[in-house]
Each structure stands twice: as structure tokens, then as C-alpha cells.
Design a protein around this motif. Structure first.
Motif, PDB file in Angstrom:
ATOM      1  N   ASP A   8       2.048  -8.990   2.592  1.00  0.00           N
ATOM      2  CA  ASP A   8       3.053  -7.925   2.662  1.00  0.00           C
ATOM      3  C   ASP A   8       2.569  -6.673   1.938  1.00  0.00           C
ATOM      4  OD1 ASP A   8       4.746  -9.477   4.144  1.00  0.00           O
ATOM      5  OD2 ASP A   8       6.039 -10.039   2.458  1.00  0.00           O
ATOM      6  N   GLY A   9       1.936  -6.861   0.793  1.00  0.00           N
ATOM      7  CA  GLY A   9       1.388  -5.720   0.061  1.00  0.00           C
ATOM      8  C   GLY A   9       0.271  -5.043   0.839  1.00  0.00           C
ATOM      9  N   ALA A  10      -0.586  -5.835   1.496  1.00  0.00           N
ATOM     10  CA  ALA A  10      -1.659  -5.261   2.310  1.00  0.00           C
ATOM     11  C   ALA A  10      -1.079  -4.484   3.493  1.00  0.00           C
ATOM     12  CB  ALA A  10      -2.586  -6.367   2.799  1.00  0.00           C
ATOM     13  N   ALA A  11      -0.004  -4.989   4.070  1.00  0.00           N
ATOM     14  CA  ALA A  11       0.646  -4.266   5.171  1.00  0.00           C
ATOM     15  C   ALA A  11       1.223  -2.940   4.677  1.00  0.00           C
ATOM     16  CB  ALA A  11       1.749  -5.130   5.785  1.00  0.00           C
ATOM     17  N   SER A  12       1.762  -2.928   3.470  1.00  0.00           N
ATOM     18  CA  SER A  12       2.299  -1.682   2.922  1.00  0.00           C
ATOM     19  C   SER A  12       1.175  -0.695   2.619  1.00  0.00           C
ATOM     20  CB  SER A  12       3.102  -1.967   1.653  1.00  0.00           C
ATOM     21  OG  SER A  12       4.297  -2.634   1.986  1.00  0.00           O
ATOM     22  N   PHE A  13       0.038  -1.183   2.117  1.00  0.00           N
ATOM     23  CA  PHE A  13      -1.094  -0.292   1.891  1.00  0.00           C
ATOM     24  C   PHE A  13      -1.609   0.271   3.217  1.00  0.00           C
ATOM     25  CE2 PHE A  13      -1.782  -2.548  -2.266  1.00  0.00           C
ATOM     26  CZ  PHE A  13      -1.528  -1.432  -3.053  1.00  0.00           C
ATOM     27  N   ALA A  60       5.920   6.047  -1.368  1.00  0.00           N
ATOM     28  CA  ALA A  60       6.873   4.943  -1.197  1.00  0.00           C
ATOM     29  C   ALA A  60       6.154   3.683  -0.701  1.00  0.00           C
ATOM     30  CB  ALA A  60       7.972   5.336  -0.225  1.00  0.00           C
ATOM     31  N   PHE A  61       5.249   3.853   0.264  1.00  0.00           N
ATOM     32  CA  PHE A  61       4.510   2.695   0.762  1.00  0.00           C
ATOM     33  C   PHE A  61       3.535   2.154  -0.278  1.00  0.00           C
ATOM     34  CE2 PHE A  61       5.398   4.248   5.253  1.00  0.00           C
ATOM     35  CZ  PHE A  61       6.296   3.225   5.517  1.00  0.00           C
ATOM     36  N   LEU A  62       2.925   3.021  -1.068  1.00  0.00           N
ATOM     37  CA  LEU A  62       2.041   2.546  -2.135  1.00  0.00           C
ATOM     38  C   LEU A  62       2.817   1.757  -3.183  1.00  0.00           C
ATOM     39  CD1 LEU A  62      -0.364   5.566  -2.672  1.00  0.00           C
ATOM     40  CD2 LEU A  62      -0.904   3.346  -1.656  1.00  0.00           C
ATOM     41  N   ARG A  63       4.024   2.230  -3.521  1.00  0.00           N
ATOM     42  CA  ARG A  63       4.864   1.501  -4.476  1.00  0.00           C
ATOM     43  C   ARG A  63       5.201   0.117  -3.943  1.00  0.00           C
ATOM     44  NH1 ARG A  63       9.865   0.096  -4.767  1.00  0.00           N
ATOM     45  NH2 ARG A  63      10.427   1.259  -2.896  1.00  0.00           N
ATOM     46  N   LYS A  64       5.525   0.048  -2.655  1.00  0.00           N
ATOM     47  CA  LYS A  64       5.826  -1.244  -2.053  1.00  0.00           C
ATOM     48  C   LYS A  64       4.588  -2.135  -2.022  1.00  0.00           C
ATOM     49  CE  LYS A  64       9.723  -0.327   0.911  1.00  0.00           C
ATOM     50  NZ  LYS A  64      10.272  -0.616   2.224  1.00  0.00           N
ATOM     51  N   GLY A  65       3.431  -1.539  -1.777  1.00  0.00           N
ATOM     52  CA  GLY A  65       2.198  -2.318  -1.747  1.00  0.00           C
ATOM     53  C   GLY A  65       1.876  -2.945  -3.086  1.00  0.00           C
ATOM     54  N   VAL A  66       2.067  -2.195  -4.159  1.00  0.00           N
ATOM     55  CA  VAL A  66       1.814  -2.729  -5.498  1.00  0.00           C
ATOM     56  C   VAL A  66       2.791  -3.849  -5.826  1.00  0.00           C
ATOM     57  CG1 VAL A  66       1.897  -2.120  -7.948  1.00  0.00           C
ATOM     58  CG2 VAL A  66       0.749  -0.615  -6.339  1.00  0.00           C
ATOM     59  N   ILE A  69       5.769  -5.904  -1.382  1.00  0.00           N
ATOM     60  CA  ILE A  69       6.913  -5.848  -0.472  1.00  0.00           C
ATOM     61  C   ILE A  69       6.430  -5.352   0.880  1.00  0.00           C
ATOM     62  CG2 ILE A  69       9.184  -4.823  -0.081  1.00  0.00           C
ATOM     63  CD1 ILE A  69       9.355  -4.416  -3.133  1.00  0.00           C
ATOM     64  N   ALA A  70       6.912  -5.972   1.943  1.00  0.00           N
ATOM     65  CA  ALA A  70       6.541  -5.550   3.294  1.00  0.00           C
ATOM     66  C   ALA A  70       7.082  -4.137   3.556  1.00  0.00           C
ATOM     67  CB  ALA A  70       7.101  -6.523   4.327  1.00  0.00           C
ATOM     68  N   PRO A  71       6.402  -3.376   4.439  1.00  0.00           N
ATOM     69  CA  PRO A  71       6.836  -1.990   4.681  1.00  0.00           C
ATOM     70  C   PRO A  71       8.246  -1.865   5.252  1.00  0.00           C
ATOM     71  CG  PRO A  71       4.735  -2.424   5.767  1.00  0.00           C
ATOM     72  CD  PRO A  71       5.195  -3.696   5.168  1.00  0.00           C
ATOM     73  N   THR A  72       8.718  -2.881   5.958  1.00  0.00           N
ATOM     74  CA  THR A  72      10.026  -2.793   6.597  1.00  0.00           C
ATOM     75  C   THR A  72      11.134  -3.465   5.787  1.00  0.00           C
ATOM     76  OG1 THR A  72       9.559  -4.797   7.856  1.00  0.00           O
ATOM     77  CG2 THR A  72       9.034  -2.682   8.901  1.00  0.00           C
ATOM     78  N   ARG A  73      10.829  -3.934   4.592  1.00  0.00           N
ATOM     79  CA  ARG A  73      11.820  -4.612   3.761  1.00  0.00           C
ATOM     80  C   ARG A  73      12.086  -3.832   2.496  1.00  0.00           C
ATOM     81  NH1 ARG A  73      13.197  -9.729   5.074  1.00  0.00           N
ATOM     82  NH2 ARG A  73      11.993 -10.685   6.712  1.00  0.00           N
ATOM     83  N   GLN A  74      13.211  -4.150   1.845  1.00  0.00           N
ATOM     84  CA  GLN A  74      13.548  -3.497   0.581  1.00  0.00           C
ATOM     85  C   GLN A  74      13.225  -4.375  -0.606  1.00  0.00           C
ATOM     86  OE1 GLN A  74      17.638  -2.329   0.747  1.00  0.00           O
ATOM     87  NE2 GLN A  74      17.283  -0.823   2.360  1.00  0.00           N
ATOM     88  N   ARG A  75      13.215  -5.696  -0.406  1.00  0.00           N
ATOM     89  CA  ARG A  75      12.926  -6.633  -1.474  1.00  0.00           C
ATOM     90  C   ARG A  75      11.880  -7.640  -1.008  1.00  0.00           C
ATOM     91  NH1 ARG A  75      18.401  -5.905  -1.406  1.00  0.00           N
ATOM     92  NH2 ARG A  75      18.735  -7.678  -0.059  1.00  0.00           N
ATOM     93  N   ARG A  76      11.344  -8.374  -1.962  1.00  0.00           N
ATOM     94  CA  ARG A  76      10.400  -9.442  -1.618  1.00  0.00           C
ATOM     95  C   ARG A  76      11.107 -10.539  -0.845  1.00  0.00           C
ATOM     96  NH1 ARG A  76       6.706 -10.963  -6.785  1.00  0.00           N
ATOM     97  NH2 ARG A  76       4.940  -9.732  -6.082  1.00  0.00           N
ATOM     98  N   ARG A  77      10.325 -11.233  -0.042  1.00  0.00           N
ATOM     99  CA  ARG A  77      10.893 -12.378   0.685  1.00  0.00           C
ATOM    100  C   ARG A  77      10.912 -13.592  -0.210  1.00  0.00           C
ATOM    101  NH1 ARG A  77       8.053 -12.538   6.512  1.00  0.00           N
ATOM    102  NH2 ARG A  77       6.668 -10.860   6.005  1.00  0.00           N
TER     103      ARG A  77
END
Length: 77
Positions: A8-13, A60-66, A69-77
Motif C-alpha cells: 500500500d505504501g509503494a502504491a502511494s509512492f 498527501a500521497f507521500l504522507r500516505k506512503g510513509v 496507507i493505500a492511495p484510495t484509503r484514509q486508514r490502514r487496512r
């Protein structure tokens, strides 16, 4: 579970990379066109707006990547 967060982090990056390309390349070419006299001077406003949106989305996507979190989600699964 941890491997899913890594993916998920790689997808956000990846989303951050695509977003920066989609936003910053047209903004750069707009600036080059204005300097060359092809585009009017007011096009700087459009290039600046596109660059600002690109910065916000990329961060925003970099923050999610760190956070893993997947790019289309707000929280971890």
C-alpha cells in the motif's frame, strides 16, 4: 499484514510520482512557452495554480506512503 502495508505504501509512492509528473510537466512547459512568447503572460497564473495543486497532492500521497496507507484509503487496512 505487514506486507500489505508495504504494498500500500509503494502504491502511494507510485501515485505521488504519477501526480508530480502529471502536474509539474505541464506547468513547466507553460512557463517555457510564456518565456518564449508563445503563450500570454497570464498563463503564469494557470501554471502556478497547477503547481500548487501538484505540491499538495504529491505531499498527501507521500504522507500516505510513509504511513503505509493505500492511495484510495484514509486508514490502514
Amino acid at each position: 499484514m505487514a506486507f500489505r502495508n508495504i504494498l500500500d505504501g509503494a502504491a502511494s509512492f507510485g501515485a505521488a510520482l504519477v501526480t508530480s509528473g502529471v502536474c509539474f510537466l505541464p506547468a513547466w512547459f507553460t512557463v517555457v512557452a510564456v518565456r518564449a512568447g508563445i503563450a500570454p503572460v497570464w498563463a503564469y497564473i494557470a501554471a502556478g495554480g497547477l503547481a500548487i495543486i501538484g505540491i499538495i497532492l504529491t505531499l498527501a500521497f507521500l504522507r500516505k506512503g510513509v504511513a503505509g496507507i493505500a492511495p484510495t484509503r484514509q486508514r490502514r487496512r
